[in-house]
Design a protein around this motif. Structure first.
Motif, PDB file in Angstrom:
ATOM      1  N   ILE A 197       0.867  -1.178   0.000  1.00  0.00           N
ATOM      2  CA  ILE A 197       0.000   0.000   0.000  1.00  0.00           C
ATOM      3  C   ILE A 197       0.901   1.225   0.000  1.00  0.00           C
ATOM      4  O   ILE A 197       1.829   1.314   0.810  1.00  0.00           O
ATOM      5  CB  ILE A 197      -0.924   0.000   1.234  1.00  0.00           C
ATOM      6  N   ALA A 198       0.620   2.132  -0.930  1.00  0.00           N
ATOM      7  CA  ALA A 198       1.487   3.304  -1.029  1.00  0.00           C
ATOM      8  C   ALA A 198       0.664   4.554  -1.280  1.00  0.00           C
ATOM      9  O   ALA A 198      -0.421   4.483  -1.870  1.00  0.00           O
ATOM     10  CB  ALA A 198       2.483   3.120  -2.164  1.00  0.00           C
ATOM     11  N   LYS A 199       1.161   5.677  -0.821  1.00  0.00           N
ATOM     12  CA  LYS A 199       0.545   6.955  -1.163  1.00  0.00           C
ATOM     13  C   LYS A 199       0.730   7.170  -2.662  1.00  0.00           C
ATOM     14  O   LYS A 199       1.813   6.918  -3.195  1.00  0.00           O
ATOM     15  CB  LYS A 199       1.257   8.091  -0.406  1.00  0.00           C
ATOM     16  N   GLY A 200      -0.295   7.669  -3.303  1.00  0.00           N
ATOM     17  CA  GLY A 200      -0.224   7.885  -4.747  1.00  0.00           C
ATOM     18  C   GLY A 200       0.985   8.714  -5.157  1.00  0.00           C
ATOM     19  O   GLY A 200       1.620   8.433  -6.182  1.00  0.00           O
ATOM     20  N   GLU A 201       1.328   9.713  -4.333  1.00  0.00           N
ATOM     21  CA  GLU A 201       2.440  10.611  -4.714  1.00  0.00           C
ATOM     22  C   GLU A 201       3.775   9.870  -4.814  1.00  0.00           C
ATOM     23  O   GLU A 201       4.708  10.380  -5.431  1.00  0.00           O
ATOM     24  CB  GLU A 201       2.641  11.741  -3.681  1.00  0.00           C
ATOM     25  N   THR A 202       3.875   8.722  -4.181  1.00  0.00           N
ATOM     26  CA  THR A 202       5.171   8.024  -4.201  1.00  0.00           C
ATOM     27  C   THR A 202       5.291   7.072  -5.402  1.00  0.00           C
ATOM     28  O   THR A 202       6.301   6.416  -5.565  1.00  0.00           O
ATOM     29  CB  THR A 202       5.378   7.196  -2.918  1.00  0.00           C
ATOM     30  N   LEU A 203       4.230   7.006  -6.185  1.00  0.00           N
ATOM     31  CA  LEU A 203       4.232   6.061  -7.306  1.00  0.00           C
ATOM     32  C   LEU A 203       4.424   6.789  -8.629  1.00  0.00           C
ATOM     33  O   LEU A 203       4.051   7.958  -8.763  1.00  0.00           O
ATOM     34  CB  LEU A 203       2.905   5.298  -7.343  1.00  0.00           C
ATOM     35  N   ARG A 204       4.994   6.066  -9.584  1.00  0.00           N
ATOM     36  CA  ARG A 204       5.121   6.625 -10.924  1.00  0.00           C
ATOM     37  C   ARG A 204       4.529   5.638 -11.908  1.00  0.00           C
ATOM     38  O   ARG A 204       4.825   4.441 -11.856  1.00  0.00           O
ATOM     39  CB  ARG A 204       6.598   6.859 -11.249  1.00  0.00           C
ATOM     40  N   LYS A 205       3.659   6.138 -12.769  1.00  0.00           N
ATOM     41  CA  LYS A 205       3.051   5.245 -13.748  1.00  0.00           C
ATOM     42  C   LYS A 205       4.072   4.787 -14.772  1.00  0.00           C
ATOM     43  O   LYS A 205       4.948   5.543 -15.157  1.00  0.00           O
ATOM     44  CB  LYS A 205       1.923   5.984 -14.477  1.00  0.00           C
ATOM     45  N   ILE A 206       3.941   3.525 -15.198  1.00  0.00           N
ATOM     46  CA  ILE A 206       4.840   3.005 -16.232  1.00  0.00           C
ATOM     47  C   ILE A 206       4.000   2.658 -17.449  1.00  0.00           C
ATOM     48  O   ILE A 206       2.954   2.025 -17.323  1.00  0.00           O
ATOM     49  CB  ILE A 206       5.513   1.703 -15.750  1.00  0.00           C
ATOM     50  N   ASP A 207       4.504   3.052 -18.611  1.00  0.00           N
ATOM     51  CA  ASP A 207       3.818   2.715 -19.855  1.00  0.00           C
ATOM     52  C   ASP A 207       4.308   1.348 -20.331  1.00  0.00           C
ATOM     53  O   ASP A 207       5.468   1.202 -20.714  1.00  0.00           O
ATOM     54  CB  ASP A 207       4.134   3.800 -20.893  1.00  0.00           C
ATOM     55  N   PRO A 208       3.429   0.337 -20.323  1.00  0.00           N
ATOM     56  CA  PRO A 208       3.887  -1.013 -20.694  1.00  0.00           C
ATOM     57  C   PRO A 208       4.157  -1.157 -22.192  1.00  0.00           C
ATOM     58  O   PRO A 208       4.652  -2.191 -22.634  1.00  0.00           O
ATOM     59  CB  PRO A 208       2.723  -1.909 -20.255  1.00  0.00           C
ATOM     60  N   ASN A 209       3.835  -0.120 -22.955  1.00  0.00           N
ATOM     61  CA  ASN A 209       4.024  -0.236 -24.402  1.00  0.00           C
ATOM     62  C   ASN A 209       5.382   0.278 -24.878  1.00  0.00           C
ATOM     63  O   ASN A 209       5.701   0.191 -26.062  1.00  0.00           O
ATOM     64  CB  ASN A 209       2.915   0.514 -25.143  1.00  0.00           C
ATOM     65  N   GLN A 210       6.133   0.863 -23.980  1.00  0.00           N
ATOM     66  CA  GLN A 210       7.443   1.391 -24.380  1.00  0.00           C
ATOM     67  C   GLN A 210       8.500   0.286 -24.338  1.00  0.00           C
ATOM     68  O   GLN A 210       8.986  -0.137 -25.368  1.00  0.00           O
ATOM     69  CB  GLN A 210       7.852   2.525 -23.422  1.00  0.00           C
ATOM     70  N   VAL A 211       8.833  -0.128 -23.149  1.00  0.00           N
ATOM     71  CA  VAL A 211       9.814  -1.217 -22.961  1.00  0.00           C
ATOM     72  C   VAL A 211       9.203  -2.130 -21.903  1.00  0.00           C
ATOM     73  O   VAL A 211       8.240  -1.744 -21.235  1.00  0.00           O
ATOM     74  CB  VAL A 211      11.175  -0.666 -22.467  1.00  0.00           C
ATOM     75  N   PRO A 212       9.730  -3.346 -21.744  1.00  0.00           N
ATOM     76  CA  PRO A 212       9.180  -4.224 -20.702  1.00  0.00           C
ATOM     77  C   PRO A 212       9.139  -3.489 -19.351  1.00  0.00           C
ATOM     78  O   PRO A 212      10.067  -2.735 -19.023  1.00  0.00           O
ATOM     79  CB  PRO A 212      10.172  -5.385 -20.675  1.00  0.00           C
ATOM     80  N   ILE A 213       8.071  -3.708 -18.605  1.00  0.00           N
ATOM     81  CA  ILE A 213       7.878  -2.932 -17.378  1.00  0.00           C
ATOM     82  C   ILE A 213       9.006  -3.140 -16.367  1.00  0.00           C
ATOM     83  O   ILE A 213       9.316  -2.259 -15.588  1.00  0.00           O
ATOM     84  CB  ILE A 213       6.503  -3.219 -16.716  1.00  0.00           C
ATOM     85  N   SER A 214       9.640  -4.296 -16.417  1.00  0.00           N
ATOM     86  CA  SER A 214      10.713  -4.562 -15.459  1.00  0.00           C
ATOM     87  C   SER A 214      11.916  -3.641 -15.670  1.00  0.00           C
ATOM     88  O   SER A 214      12.729  -3.445 -14.762  1.00  0.00           O
ATOM     89  CB  SER A 214      11.171  -6.016 -15.588  1.00  0.00           C
ATOM     90  N   TYR A 215      12.047  -3.071 -16.871  1.00  0.00           N
ATOM     91  CA  TYR A 215      13.198  -2.203 -17.160  1.00  0.00           C
ATOM     92  C   TYR A 215      13.249  -1.005 -16.208  1.00  0.00           C
ATOM     93  O   TYR A 215      14.304  -0.434 -15.982  1.00  0.00           O
ATOM     94  CB  TYR A 215      13.148  -1.666 -18.600  1.00  0.00           C
ATOM     95  N   ALA A 216      12.082  -0.648 -15.683  1.00  0.00           N
ATOM     96  CA  ALA A 216      12.036   0.516 -14.785  1.00  0.00           C
ATOM     97  C   ALA A 216      12.861   0.291 -13.523  1.00  0.00           C
ATOM     98  O   ALA A 216      13.183   1.230 -12.803  1.00  0.00           O
ATOM     99  CB  ALA A 216      10.584   0.825 -14.414  1.00  0.00           C
ATOM    100  N   LEU A 217      13.197  -0.975 -13.249  1.00  0.00           N
ATOM    101  CA  LEU A 217      14.030  -1.269 -12.079  1.00  0.00           C
ATOM    102  C   LEU A 217      15.510  -1.327 -12.460  1.00  0.00           C
ATOM    103  O   LEU A 217      16.369  -1.487 -11.602  1.00  0.00           O
ATOM    104  CB  LEU A 217      13.618  -2.610 -11.468  1.00  0.00           C
ATOM    105  N   GLY A 218      15.771  -1.221 -13.759  1.00  0.00           N
ATOM    106  CA  GLY A 218      17.150  -1.401 -14.196  1.00  0.00           C
ATOM    107  C   GLY A 218      17.591  -0.344 -15.171  1.00  0.00           C
ATOM    108  O   GLY A 218      17.835   0.798 -14.805  1.00  0.00           O
ATOM    109  N   ILE A 219      17.611  -0.730 -16.428  1.00  0.00           N
ATOM    110  CA  ILE A 219      18.263   0.139 -17.411  1.00  0.00           C
ATOM    111  C   ILE A 219      17.573   1.498 -17.578  1.00  0.00           C
ATOM    112  O   ILE A 219      18.235   2.501 -17.810  1.00  0.00           O
ATOM    113  CB  ILE A 219      18.422  -0.605 -18.770  1.00  0.00           C
TER     114      ILE A 219
END
Ligand code: NDP
Length: 331
Positions: free
Chosen positions: A100-122
């Protein structure tokens, strides 16, 4: 909800008993909060620091609390206007299946750009680390030689490849021959060294015939020591990580460089000879300050040339008090 808690603080290498897997109920959502189902949890070297209560740039995880970590998740319930069920988000929910997180601490990820897991890495924290360490602190320029340690990892692989994009010679240091093969043949590094090789220094010399201009240091320890033997004039060393020391109870290798990283301090080589052309500036100022009594000066004068060796030995033991000079003849 499954959670992994920090149960005890490790001594040296963490062991499984330092963690506890527990099952808990998912609490009610508060105002502005979002319930996420964790899809990916990032595991990163900094977590070793959070397990320990040694003083650090970030607070440790409290015993009995969920281990921290970046997550890519899908929203399953939302009390926040910007997030809807089904959205993919980058957050910091830690080692658990739901967060559970406050909305302000989250960032939306677009799954159509690169695999969603990339947001944790490259495309996330490690990639950004590589980018700025190499280009901002490292100031890598075309034609230069860039060495990267932990070169097949999250930060290192990106740093080496950006170095290639920028026209540098990229040399990686890794822990296995298989990783070497990967970074040279798949990622396009120019050369690779297995850090377990007997003579790291000679291996670096062979891989960097023109010396080392930038070293993206992810490890500190013996690799840093070997690299230092081959750095060029004006080399830059972004000290990104000290993973070779993270399990050490007392930093085992040379001085503890962690304060440099935490304070973003810079160590830069200096040679007075480089300032010859500015000698006049210096003399003008010092002469003026001496005349004005703003500068004081103490000499420790030892009479007799025969005292020179003993005085010199004493100097190295701190026995001089002021500028040591031997008076060889009468003045
Ligand atoms: P990696 O994906 O590179 O994984 C860690 C790697 O470190 C291992 O695979 C191993 O690679 C290497 N390693 C482990 N133990 C040792 C050792 N004793 N000596 C030398 N190498 C060792 O991790 P990351 O890319 O996420 O992180 C790399 C470094 O960057 C870490 O030190 C981390 O703390 C730091 N970092 C710093 C940030 C900052 O803001 N300052 C941000 C992000 C990361 P191998 O066996 O191939 O050598």
């Amino acid at each position: 909800n499954q959670q992994i808690l920090l149960k005890s603080r490790p001594t040296g290498e963490p062991i499984e008993k330092d963690f506890a897997l527990v099952e808990t109920a998912i609490p009610e959502l508060g105002q502005g909060e979002v319930l996420n189902r964790t899809i990916y949890l990032s595991l990163d070297p900094y977590m070793r620091g959070r397990m320990s209560d040694r003083e650090s740039y970030a607070d440790p995880v409290e015993l009995g609390k969920v281990m921290v970590g970046s997550t890519v998740s899908q929203v399953v319930k939302s009390n926040h206007p910007l997030f809807s069920v089904g959205d993919f988000v980058l957050g910091y929910d830690g080692w658990q299946t739901y967060g559970i997180a406050k909305g302000e601490t989250l960032r939306k990820i677009d799954p159509n750009q690169v695999p969603i897991s990339y947001a944790l890495g490259i495309t996330g924290m490690p990639g950004m680390t590589a980018y700025f360490a190499l280009l901002d602190v490292g100031q890598a320029k075309p034609g230069e030689t860039v060495v990267v340690s932990a070169a097949s990892g999250a930060v290192g692989a990106v740093a080496g490849q950006i170095a290639k994009i920028k026209g540098c010679r990229a040399v990686g240091v890794v822990g296995t021959d298989e990783k070497c093969d990967y970074i040279v043949n798949e990622l396009g590094f120019d050369a690779c060294i297995n850090r377990k090789t007997k003579d790291l220094s000679s291996a670096l010399k062979a891989a960097c015939p023109n010396g080392i201009d930038v070293y993206v240091d992810n490890t500190a320890g013996p690799i840093l020591e070997a690299v230092l033997q081959h750095i060029n004039l004006g080399a830059r060393i972004p000290l990104v990580g000290l993973i070779s020391q993270y399990n050490a109870e007392n930093p085992s290798y040379g001085p503890n460089l962690m304060p440099l990283l935490v304070k973003r301090a810079l160590i830069k080589g200096f040679l007075v000879g480089d300032y010859q052309e500015r000698q006049a500036e210096f003399i003008n100022d010092v002469a003026q300050w001496l005349r004005a009594g703003k500068l004081k000066y103490k000499e420790d004068v030892v009479k007799g040339l025969e005292k020179a060796p003993q005085s010199f030995i004493g100097l190295l033991q701190g026995q001089n008090f002021g500028k040591l000079i031997i008076q060889v003849g009468d003045d």
